[in-house]
Design a protein around this motif. Structure first.
Motif, PDB file in Angstrom:
ATOM      1  N   VAL A  95       0.852  -1.207   0.000  1.00  0.00           N
ATOM      2  CA  VAL A  95       0.000   0.000   0.000  1.00  0.00           C
ATOM      3  C   VAL A  95       0.881   1.248   0.000  1.00  0.00           C
ATOM      4  CG1 VAL A  95      -1.636   1.347   1.380  1.00  0.00           C
ATOM      5  CG2 VAL A  95      -2.000  -1.089   1.075  1.00  0.00           C
ATOM      6  N   LEU A  96       1.932   1.244   0.840  1.00  0.00           N
ATOM      7  CA  LEU A  96       2.813   2.416   0.905  1.00  0.00           C
ATOM      8  C   LEU A  96       3.494   2.655  -0.441  1.00  0.00           C
ATOM      9  CD1 LEU A  96       4.537   2.155   4.418  1.00  0.00           C
ATOM     10  CD2 LEU A  96       2.797   3.769   3.713  1.00  0.00           C
ATOM     11  N   VAL A  97       3.999   1.561  -1.048  1.00  0.00           N
ATOM     12  CA  VAL A  97       4.685   1.702  -2.346  1.00  0.00           C
ATOM     13  C   VAL A  97       3.692   2.183  -3.417  1.00  0.00           C
ATOM     14  CG1 VAL A  97       5.898   0.420  -4.169  1.00  0.00           C
ATOM     15  CG2 VAL A  97       6.449  -0.014  -1.781  1.00  0.00           C
ATOM     16  N   SER A  98       2.491   1.600  -3.421  1.00  0.00           N
ATOM     17  CA  SER A  98       1.486   1.964  -4.436  1.00  0.00           C
ATOM     18  C   SER A  98       0.965   3.386  -4.232  1.00  0.00           C
ATOM     19  CB  SER A  98       0.277   1.036  -4.364  1.00  0.00           C
ATOM     20  OG  SER A  98       0.654  -0.289  -4.338  1.00  0.00           O
ATOM     21  N   SER A  99       0.967   3.825  -2.976  1.00  0.00           N
ATOM     22  CA  SER A  99       0.375   5.128  -2.662  1.00  0.00           C
ATOM     23  C   SER A  99       1.111   6.284  -3.329  1.00  0.00           C
ATOM     24  CB  SER A  99       0.381   5.366  -1.152  1.00  0.00           C
ATOM     25  OG  SER A  99      -0.543   4.543  -0.551  1.00  0.00           O
ATOM     26  N   VAL A 100       2.428   6.140  -3.519  1.00  0.00           N
ATOM     27  CA  VAL A 100       3.188   7.272  -4.081  1.00  0.00           C
ATOM     28  C   VAL A 100       2.673   7.634  -5.483  1.00  0.00           C
ATOM     29  CG1 VAL A 100       5.477   8.148  -4.678  1.00  0.00           C
ATOM     30  CG2 VAL A 100       5.168   6.752  -2.622  1.00  0.00           C
ATOM     31  N   PRO A 101       2.673   6.697  -6.468  1.00  0.00           N
ATOM     32  CA  PRO A 101       2.132   7.093  -7.781  1.00  0.00           C
ATOM     33  C   PRO A 101       0.637   7.386  -7.747  1.00  0.00           C
ATOM     34  CG  PRO A 101       2.630   4.739  -7.759  1.00  0.00           C
ATOM     35  CD  PRO A 101       3.175   5.312  -6.492  1.00  0.00           C
ATOM     36  N   TYR A 102      -0.116   6.596  -6.980  1.00  0.00           N
ATOM     37  CA  TYR A 102      -1.574   6.783  -6.945  1.00  0.00           C
ATOM     38  C   TYR A 102      -1.920   8.179  -6.414  1.00  0.00           C
ATOM     39  CZ  TYR A 102      -6.508   5.950  -5.862  1.00  0.00           C
ATOM     40  OH  TYR A 102      -7.875   6.040  -5.810  1.00  0.00           O
ATOM     41  N   THR A 103      -1.270   8.568  -5.294  1.00  0.00           N
ATOM     42  CA  THR A 103      -1.567   9.866  -4.676  1.00  0.00           C
ATOM     43  C   THR A 103      -1.175  11.019  -5.598  1.00  0.00           C
ATOM     44  OG1 THR A 103      -1.120   8.845  -2.545  1.00  0.00           O
ATOM     45  CG2 THR A 103      -1.212  11.229  -2.573  1.00  0.00           C
ATOM     46  N   LEU A 104       0.029  10.925  -6.167  1.00  0.00           N
ATOM     47  CA  LEU A 104       0.496  11.996  -7.066  1.00  0.00           C
ATOM     48  C   LEU A 104      -0.481  12.211  -8.212  1.00  0.00           C
ATOM     49  CD1 LEU A 104       4.351  11.455  -7.319  1.00  0.00           C
ATOM     50  CD2 LEU A 104       3.187  13.508  -6.521  1.00  0.00           C
ATOM     51  N   PHE A 105      -0.910  11.101  -8.809  1.00  0.00           N
ATOM     52  CA  PHE A 105      -1.795  11.220  -9.971  1.00  0.00           C
ATOM     53  C   PHE A 105      -3.232  11.555  -9.572  1.00  0.00           C
ATOM     54  CE2 PHE A 105       1.861   9.947 -12.159  1.00  0.00           C
ATOM     55  CZ  PHE A 105       1.697  10.366 -13.461  1.00  0.00           C
ATOM     56  N   ALA A 106      -3.623  11.198  -8.349  1.00  0.00           N
ATOM     57  CA  ALA A 106      -4.956  11.617  -7.879  1.00  0.00           C
ATOM     58  C   ALA A 106      -4.974  13.133  -7.723  1.00  0.00           C
ATOM     59  CB  ALA A 106      -5.292  10.940  -6.560  1.00  0.00           C
ATOM     60  N   ILE A 107      -3.857  13.703  -7.227  1.00  0.00           N
ATOM     61  CA  ILE A 107      -3.769  15.170  -7.096  1.00  0.00           C
ATOM     62  C   ILE A 107      -3.827  15.810  -8.482  1.00  0.00           C
ATOM     63  CG2 ILE A 107      -2.261  17.089  -6.402  1.00  0.00           C
ATOM     64  CD1 ILE A 107      -1.206  15.299  -4.142  1.00  0.00           C
ATOM     65  N   ILE A 108      -3.022  15.251  -9.413  1.00  0.00           N
ATOM     66  CA  ILE A 108      -3.011  15.794 -10.786  1.00  0.00           C
ATOM     67  C   ILE A 108      -4.417  15.706 -11.396  1.00  0.00           C
ATOM     68  CG2 ILE A 108      -2.073  15.462 -13.132  1.00  0.00           C
ATOM     69  CD1 ILE A 108       0.534  14.465 -11.738  1.00  0.00           C
ATOM     70  N   GLY A 109      -5.072  14.572 -11.180  1.00  0.00           N
ATOM     71  CA  GLY A 109      -6.436  14.377 -11.712  1.00  0.00           C
ATOM     72  C   GLY A 109      -7.405  15.412 -11.172  1.00  0.00           C
ATOM     73  N   SER A 110      -7.324  15.674  -9.861  1.00  0.00           N
ATOM     74  CA  SER A 110      -8.259  16.648  -9.274  1.00  0.00           C
ATOM     75  C   SER A 110      -7.964  18.050  -9.795  1.00  0.00           C
ATOM     76  CB  SER A 110      -8.212  16.594  -7.748  1.00  0.00           C
ATOM     77  OG  SER A 110      -6.909  16.805  -7.313  1.00  0.00           O
ATOM     78  N   SER A 194      -0.166   1.263 -13.866  1.00  0.00           N
ATOM     79  CA  SER A 194      -1.630   1.237 -13.986  1.00  0.00           C
ATOM     80  C   SER A 194      -2.281   2.087 -12.899  1.00  0.00           C
ATOM     81  CB  SER A 194      -2.163  -0.191 -13.851  1.00  0.00           C
ATOM     82  OG  SER A 194      -1.480  -1.037 -14.710  1.00  0.00           O
ATOM     83  N   LEU A 195      -1.685   2.032 -11.691  1.00  0.00           N
ATOM     84  CA  LEU A 195      -2.275   2.791 -10.583  1.00  0.00           C
ATOM     85  C   LEU A 195      -2.181   4.304 -10.810  1.00  0.00           C
ATOM     86  CD1 LEU A 195      -1.195   0.652  -7.507  1.00  0.00           C
ATOM     87  CD2 LEU A 195      -3.485   0.934  -8.424  1.00  0.00           C
ATOM     88  N   MET A 196      -1.205   4.728 -11.620  1.00  0.00           N
ATOM     89  CA  MET A 196      -1.123   6.152 -11.967  1.00  0.00           C
ATOM     90  C   MET A 196      -2.406   6.567 -12.696  1.00  0.00           C
ATOM     91  SD  MET A 196       2.722   6.619 -13.406  1.00  0.00           S
ATOM     92  CE  MET A 196       4.142   6.298 -12.404  1.00  0.00           C
ATOM     93  N   GLY A 197      -2.800   5.759 -13.672  1.00  0.00           N
ATOM     94  CA  GLY A 197      -4.013   6.037 -14.447  1.00  0.00           C
ATOM     95  C   GLY A 197      -5.248   5.987 -13.573  1.00  0.00           C
ATOM     96  N   VAL A 198      -5.286   5.003 -12.681  1.00  0.00           N
ATOM     97  CA  VAL A 198      -6.445   4.847 -11.791  1.00  0.00           C
ATOM     98  C   VAL A 198      -6.560   6.071 -10.870  1.00  0.00           C
ATOM     99  CG1 VAL A 198      -7.491   3.418 -10.001  1.00  0.00           C
ATOM    100  CG2 VAL A 198      -6.272   2.326 -11.859  1.00  0.00           C
ATOM    101  N   GLY A 199      -5.420   6.511 -10.324  1.00  0.00           N
ATOM    102  CA  GLY A 199      -5.397   7.694  -9.450  1.00  0.00           C
ATOM    103  C   GLY A 199      -5.893   8.932 -10.186  1.00  0.00           C
ATOM    104  N   LEU A 200      -5.458   9.075 -11.425  1.00  0.00           N
ATOM    105  CA  LEU A 200      -5.856  10.228 -12.253  1.00  0.00           C
ATOM    106  C   LEU A 200      -7.377  10.266 -12.412  1.00  0.00           C
ATOM    107  CD1 LEU A 200      -4.107  12.341 -14.038  1.00  0.00           C
ATOM    108  CD2 LEU A 200      -4.997  11.040 -15.947  1.00  0.00           C
ATOM    109  N   VAL A 201      -7.948   9.116 -12.750  1.00  0.00           N
ATOM    110  CA  VAL A 201      -9.400   9.015 -12.957  1.00  0.00           C
ATOM    111  C   VAL A 201     -10.141   9.298 -11.643  1.00  0.00           C
ATOM    112  CG1 VAL A 201     -11.254   7.364 -13.443  1.00  0.00           C
ATOM    113  CG2 VAL A 201      -9.258   7.445 -14.921  1.00  0.00           C
ATOM    114  N   SER A 202      -9.622   8.724 -10.545  1.00  0.00           N
ATOM    115  CA  SER A 202     -10.268   8.899  -9.247  1.00  0.00           C
ATOM    116  C   SER A 202     -10.310  10.367  -8.841  1.00  0.00           C
ATOM    117  CB  SER A 202      -9.523   8.071  -8.202  1.00  0.00           C
ATOM    118  OG  SER A 202     -10.054   8.294  -6.936  1.00  0.00           O
TER     119      SER A 202
END
Lengths: 312, 133
Positions: A95-110, A194-202
């Protein structure tokens, strides 16, 4: 088309009825109890139903709906993460490792999502509605197909050196078999991509992203389904908090609207989890898919006239 | 170290995160509920204004203008505190996790956790901000 027209009339009548504050908040909470209840029975997060339904069938500003959708996803995740972390069902290192790209791209997405609505005005809102409509139809298709998710997938023979060096391989106690199941994480780099894309969409649409994270963990990274679901819940809590802050700082979070929704989703989800063993879940899944298809079509129908007129 | 031992070691670290965020989220939701109910009971004008704005699809900035005035400032504080705690739960949880990881000399994960705290702080402090019109 008749269904859509009827829904439009229903929306107008509801809007007229809701001029009383207490009635408005009670109706809003009841609606969210139903969403949370159905979502819980269907095994999806409340956010994935809340945002499309509210954007398709109410006139509430999309920024307010998306920020509330993210708050719902975050709150549901943070409240339900505890037992998964206590029982080591969620792989916290992953979760910690995945959170870095997911969080960054969720911010970019928002940021992108808010930028589109603030710069392009009503055209921007239509772009968001159209994209969300297409996305919701795709999610409904994904729920229909369900993919080839397996409870305990067998990973390929070749080992993932990066995952091994990060000590991501772990184990959990499988209650139904009463044994410790060891598992390996593979395809880490593809999973993170893939999680980068998912974060962006979220972040962009204010949706919880369990519907996408679980397949990435289970089908791409070969995590057991229970571990994938539990880890996805913890991940959403971290990533969507960051995206939610962008909406809060931009003033899109309205507590007076968000609180009845948050409460409703909590109550609905609790009720759903209690009733789940007594209900035939396959019918609920079909209901969710139908609701998502109607919401998706309505979003597309709302956005197209303005976009067609805007295009040269 | 075997996978089983590693998993058990991991459990004690993630436990703190789970407990902290759970308690803080509940506290923040409680504060937000009290804040909202107080606004609804004492200032029906602000409530009507917000509902009217919501139903007519007004942008968030116009909805926020319902909350202006000296009377609202005090009540709004409670909502702000609740919102800040709600948004900060993960940051606090991850900070405590980082401390635990540092004490256990798990350097890689302490750095990853700290990086996440930094990303969340950048977002929370409003360094990235979109002006909604």
């Amino acid at each position: 088309m008749t269904i859509i027209t009827l829904l439009m009339y229903a929306t107008m009548v509801t809007t007229a009825l809701l001029a009383n504050p207490w009635l408005f908040f009670t109706s809003l909470m009841c609606l969210c109890i139903v969403i949370g209840f159905i979502a819980s029975l269907a095994g999806v997060g409340g956010g994935v139903l809340f945002t499309p339904i509210m954007m398709a069938f109410t006139s509430i500003n999309p920024d307010v709906v998306r920020s509330t959708g993210l708050a719902i996803a975050t709150m549901s995740s943070l409240v339900s993460a505890r037992p998964y972390l206590h029982g080591n069902l969620a792989n916290f290192r992953l979760v910690l490792v995945s959170s870095v790209p997911y969080t960054l791209f969720a911010i970019i997405g928002s940021i992108i999502g808010l930028h589109i609505t603030s710069v392009f005005g009503s055209v921007g809102k239509s772009i968001i509605r159209l994209s969300l409509g297409i996305l919701v139809l795709a999610i409904a298709a994904l729920f229909t197909v369900r993919g080839n998710k397996t409870d305990i997938p067998k990973p390929p023979r070749n080992r993932d050196k990066l995952a091994e060096s990060l000590r991501l391989n772990s184990a959990y106690r499988e209650g139904s078999l009463n044994m410790l199941i060891e598992y390996r994480v593979v395809n880490l780099q593809w999973g993170l991509l893939s999680l980068m894309g998912v974060g962006l969409v979220s972040g962009m649409f204010g949706l919880g992203a369990g519907w996408a994270i679980v397949p990435v963990y289970n089908m791409l990274m070969y995590l057991p389904l229970k571990v994938a679901s539990a880890s996805s819940i913890v991940l959403i809590g971290i990533g969507d908090t960051a995206a939610m802050w962008v909406y809060i700082n931009s003033g899109a979070f309205i507590p007076l609207f968000a609180i009845p929704c948050l409460l409703g989703i909590i109550i609905g989800a609790r009720l759903g989890s209690r009733i789940m063993p007594k209900v035939k879940v396959s019918w609920i899944r079909i209901l969710v898919i139908i609701v998502m298809i109607i919401a998706g079509l309505r979003l597309i129908q709302q956005s197209l006239p303005l976009l067609v007129g805007w295009l040269p | 170290m075997s996978i089983e031992k590693s998993a058990i070691r991991e459990e004690s670290g993630s436990r703190i995160y789970g407990d902290v965020v759970y308690v803080l989220v509940l506290v923040s939701i409680l504060l937000l509920i009290i804040g909202c109910v107080t606004v609804m009971l004492r200032h029906s004008n602000a409530t009507f204004c917000t509902i009217g704005g919501l139903l007519s699809g007004d942008p968030p900035n116009e909805l926020k203008s319902c909350y202006t005035g000296v009377i609202m400032a005090g009540l709004n504080e409670l909502e702000n505190i609740g919102m800040t705690i709600f948004g900060s739960t993960v940051i606090i949880g991850l900070l405590l996790t980082t401390i635990v990881l540092m004490l256990r000399k798990d350097t890689i994960y302490a750095i990853i956790s700290l990086a996440l705290v930094a990303i969340l702080l950048i977002s929370a402090l409003g360094i990235i901000n979109i002006n909604l019109s």
